[in-house]
Scaffold this motif. Structure first.
Motif, PDB file in Angstrom:
ATOM      1  N   PRO A 356       0.824  -1.206   0.000  1.00  0.00           N
ATOM      2  CA  PRO A 356       0.000   0.000   0.000  1.00  0.00           C
ATOM      3  C   PRO A 356       0.860   1.258   0.000  1.00  0.00           C
ATOM      4  O   PRO A 356       1.977   1.276   0.513  1.00  0.00           O
ATOM      5  N   SER A 357       0.337   2.336  -0.563  1.00  0.00           N
ATOM      6  CA  SER A 357       1.033   3.614  -0.580  1.00  0.00           C
ATOM      7  C   SER A 357       0.786   4.334   0.740  1.00  0.00           C
ATOM      8  O   SER A 357      -0.362   4.671   1.049  1.00  0.00           O
ATOM      9  N   PRO A 358       1.819   4.576   1.544  1.00  0.00           N
ATOM     10  CA  PRO A 358       1.603   5.234   2.835  1.00  0.00           C
ATOM     11  C   PRO A 358       0.948   6.608   2.703  1.00  0.00           C
ATOM     12  O   PRO A 358       0.066   6.961   3.492  1.00  0.00           O
ATOM     13  N   SER A 359       1.372   7.406   1.726  1.00  0.00           N
ATOM     14  CA  SER A 359       0.800   8.741   1.584  1.00  0.00           C
ATOM     15  C   SER A 359      -0.682   8.678   1.244  1.00  0.00           C
ATOM     16  O   SER A 359      -1.485   9.480   1.753  1.00  0.00           O
ATOM     17  N   THR A 360      -1.080   7.718   0.411  1.00  0.00           N
ATOM     18  CA  THR A 360      -2.489   7.593   0.056  1.00  0.00           C
ATOM     19  C   THR A 360      -3.318   7.133   1.245  1.00  0.00           C
ATOM     20  O   THR A 360      -4.416   7.635   1.495  1.00  0.00           O
ATOM     21  N   VAL A 361      -2.802   6.164   1.991  1.00  0.00           N
ATOM     22  CA  VAL A 361      -3.539   5.656   3.150  1.00  0.00           C
ATOM     23  C   VAL A 361      -3.715   6.752   4.195  1.00  0.00           C
ATOM     24  O   VAL A 361      -4.820   6.972   4.713  1.00  0.00           O
ATOM     25  N   VAL A 362      -2.644   7.480   4.505  1.00  0.00           N
ATOM     26  CA  VAL A 362      -2.732   8.544   5.498  1.00  0.00           C
ATOM     27  C   VAL A 362      -3.691   9.637   5.028  1.00  0.00           C
ATOM     28  O   VAL A 362      -4.502  10.156   5.807  1.00  0.00           O
ATOM     29  N   GLY A 363      -3.621   9.988   3.748  1.00  0.00           N
ATOM     30  CA  GLY A 363      -4.531  11.006   3.231  1.00  0.00           C
ATOM     31  C   GLY A 363      -5.987  10.582   3.278  1.00  0.00           C
ATOM     32  O   GLY A 363      -6.866  11.375   3.633  1.00  0.00           O
ATOM     33  N   GLU A 364      -6.262   9.321   2.935  1.00  0.00           N
ATOM     34  CA  GLU A 364      -7.647   8.840   2.972  1.00  0.00           C
ATOM     35  C   GLU A 364      -8.191   8.809   4.400  1.00  0.00           C
ATOM     36  O   GLU A 364      -9.339   9.186   4.651  1.00  0.00           O
ATOM     37  N   VAL A 384       0.865   8.322  11.274  1.00  0.00           N
ATOM     38  CA  VAL A 384       2.150   7.973  10.676  1.00  0.00           C
ATOM     39  C   VAL A 384       2.048   6.569  10.105  1.00  0.00           C
ATOM     40  O   VAL A 384       1.541   5.664  10.772  1.00  0.00           O
ATOM     41  N   MET A 385       2.525   6.405   8.877  1.00  0.00           N
ATOM     42  CA  MET A 385       2.570   5.067   8.287  1.00  0.00           C
ATOM     43  C   MET A 385       3.936   4.854   7.651  1.00  0.00           C
ATOM     44  O   MET A 385       4.484   5.753   7.005  1.00  0.00           O
ATOM     45  N   LEU A 386       4.472   3.674   7.851  1.00  0.00           N
ATOM     46  CA  LEU A 386       5.732   3.298   7.218  1.00  0.00           C
ATOM     47  C   LEU A 386       5.578   1.920   6.604  1.00  0.00           C
ATOM     48  O   LEU A 386       4.878   1.061   7.136  1.00  0.00           O
ATOM     49  N   CYS A 387       6.224   1.734   5.466  1.00  0.00           N
ATOM     50  CA  CYS A 387       6.099   0.490   4.713  1.00  0.00           C
ATOM     51  C   CYS A 387       7.488   0.027   4.290  1.00  0.00           C
ATOM     52  O   CYS A 387       8.303   0.827   3.811  1.00  0.00           O
ATOM     53  N   ASN A 388       7.761  -1.247   4.484  1.00  0.00           N
ATOM     54  CA  ASN A 388       9.045  -1.825   4.104  1.00  0.00           C
ATOM     55  C   ASN A 388       9.093  -1.955   2.590  1.00  0.00           C
ATOM     56  O   ASN A 388       8.359  -2.740   1.990  1.00  0.00           O
ATOM     57  N   ASP A 389       9.963  -1.166   1.978  1.00  0.00           N
ATOM     58  CA  ASP A 389      10.079  -1.155   0.524  1.00  0.00           C
ATOM     59  C   ASP A 389      11.364  -1.810   0.053  1.00  0.00           C
ATOM     60  O   ASP A 389      11.765  -1.644  -1.096  1.00  0.00           O
ATOM     61  N   ARG A 390      12.015  -2.533   0.958  1.00  0.00           N
ATOM     62  CA  ARG A 390      13.247  -3.207   0.551  1.00  0.00           C
ATOM     63  C   ARG A 390      12.925  -4.398  -0.354  1.00  0.00           C
ATOM     64  O   ARG A 390      11.892  -5.058  -0.198  1.00  0.00           O
ATOM     65  N   VAL A 391      13.795  -4.671  -1.277  1.00  0.00           N
ATOM     66  CA  VAL A 391      13.602  -5.788  -2.201  1.00  0.00           C
ATOM     67  C   VAL A 391      14.057  -7.065  -1.520  1.00  0.00           C
ATOM     68  O   VAL A 391      15.158  -7.139  -0.959  1.00  0.00           O
ATOM     69  N   GLN A 392      13.206  -8.064  -1.576  1.00  0.00           N
ATOM     70  CA  GLN A 392      13.529  -9.342  -0.961  1.00  0.00           C
ATOM     71  C   GLN A 392      14.366 -10.169  -1.932  1.00  0.00           C
ATOM     72  O   GLN A 392      13.913 -10.576  -2.995  1.00  0.00           O
TER      73      GLN A 392
END
Length: 407
Positions: A356-364, A384-392
């Motif tokens: 999920p996009s953190p900015s979109t979720v927080v804005g909604e 505040v929302m943070l999302c792990n965007d590291r490549v596995q």
């Protein structure tokens, strides 16, 4: 971005419509007075109402329109409408013209003072917003492989910062997050917010464990309260001041996301966050690994502080942190804001292949909260929302060979 442009266009359109109405209104007023005088002569007595037109123009559109329209009205007052009727002598027309010019001068000077005050207020607001943005500075979109988004709503009208605080810092120990809620809300709590954030930004790089960070924050909070007491209630005769701030506490949630995705936390009376995993059967789950400690400042911290393990944040998964103002907001019927349901809807709408996009979720969630409360908040809100965007990266098998390319 599209939503921001739409809001900006709507505000600009509304402002243009207001200016157009206020600009047309004085002209319609003059036209009505002159038309009535032409068809129903009043020996120039009705022309005295022309003095209201420049005042309306000066209040609504500006001083240039006031002078222009005032000059037109003064000339119209000198025109002998209705012929030579009893009482329609030049004396009445001259007095009417003088009254209009006096209104024009008074309105011109008043509008000039109002314009200076408005400009001074705008500069003061710009300085205040800049100062508050330094205190609760915007988060970068990405820190060390973690995508971030945050928003804050103050219960005090015109304020950007209130009694809620948050910060995310990348350190050699991992990405460290703090979110908290100072007792009280609005401008009266900014001093404690500044003390907590200033201490966190400094010690978060030095302390290897979250327990050390929390103890340093406790000491900073105690020093801040002591200095407040010395200033607000000084004791005479060199004696120590008597503290009346025993209930000035802060709820805090400290979290750390290591490079391998492991999550540890220390909670002092703050709501636990939500774990977000779009690939799971329940994409939004309230995270509650342990019972929180008392808020910071009510009781001394225990001698041993062991961070709580909260699992691992895999690539594409996220954490949604909030203050209690998000769940305590009520609508006109007294119903609490359904944060879990709105968060579930926002996550479903903002789902992407990489999470999920953190900015979109927080804005909604922010927009849904404001709609629910009708734009009237009784407490500050921080999201505040943070999302792990590291490549596995898949692990290499033991029998795989390293192929060296020729130079």
């Amino acid at each position: 971005m599209i939503r921001t442009w739409a809001r900006g266009g709507a505000r600009a359109g509304a402002a243009w419509a207001r200016r157009a109405v206020v600009f047309v209104l004085p002209g319609l007023w003059v036209l009505g007075v002159v038309t009535w005088e032409l068809f129903h002569p009043t020996s120039g007595q009705l022309l005295q109402l022309l003095a209201a037109a420049p005042a309306i123009a000066c209040a609504g559109t500006g001083r240039r329109q006031c002078v222009l329209l005032g000059g037109v009205c003064a000339l119209l007052a000198l025109v002998p409408f209705g012929g030579a009727e009893p009482g329609a002598g030049p004396g009445i027309r001259v007095m009417t013209c003088g009254a209009i010019l006096a209104v024009v001068c008074a309105s011109y000077l008043t509008a000039g003072r109002r314009l200076r005050l408005v400009r001074e207020l705008e500069r003061t607001r710009e300085v205040a917003v800049a100062a508050q943005r330094v205190l609760l500075r915007p988060l970068p979109p990405r820190i060390d492989g973690v995508v971030l988004a945050a928003d804050h709503l103050s219960a005090s009208e015109g304020a950007v910062v209130g009694g809620d605080l948050y910060e995310v810092v990348g350190t050699r120990h991992g990405v460290r997050v703090v979110i908290g809620d100072v007792r009280g809300h609005g401008l009266e709590a900014i001093g404690t917010v500044a003390a907590m954030l200033g201490s966190f930004r400094e010690v978060v790089h030095d302390e290897p464990e979250l327990g050390g960070v929390l103890r340093r924050l406790e000491r900073s909070h105690q020093r801040h309260l002591y200095e407040r007491v010395r200033i607000e209630q000084p004791a005479g005769g060199g004696a120590e001041p008597v503290s009346t701030l025993a209930e000035e506490f802060v709820t805090l949630l400290l979290m750390q996301v290591a490079r391998d995705g492991s999550i540890t936390a220390l909670n002092c009376g703050h709501p636990w966050p939500y774990r977000i995993d779009c690939g799971a059967a329940a994409p939004v789950v309230a995270l509650a690994p342990a019972e929180p400690m008392p808020p910071l400042g009510l009781f001394p911290l225990p001698e041993k502080l062991t961070a709580v393990r909260c699992g691992r944040l895999a690539p594409g998964e996220g954490l949604f942190l909030h203050t209690d103002g998000a769940v305590d907001a009520r609508d006109a019927a007294g119903e609490f804001f359904p944060l879990t349901q709105e968060l579930h809807n926002s996550v479903a709408a903002a789902a992407a292949p990489g999470g999920p996009s953190p900015s979109t979720v927080v804005g909604e969630v922010r927009e849904a909260l404001l709609r629910h409360a009708g734009g009237r908040l009784t407490d500050d809100v921080a999201l505040v929302m943070l999302c792990n965007d590291r490549v596995q990266v898949p692990a290499r098998s033991a029998g795989s060979a390293i192929v060296r390319l020729p130079r």
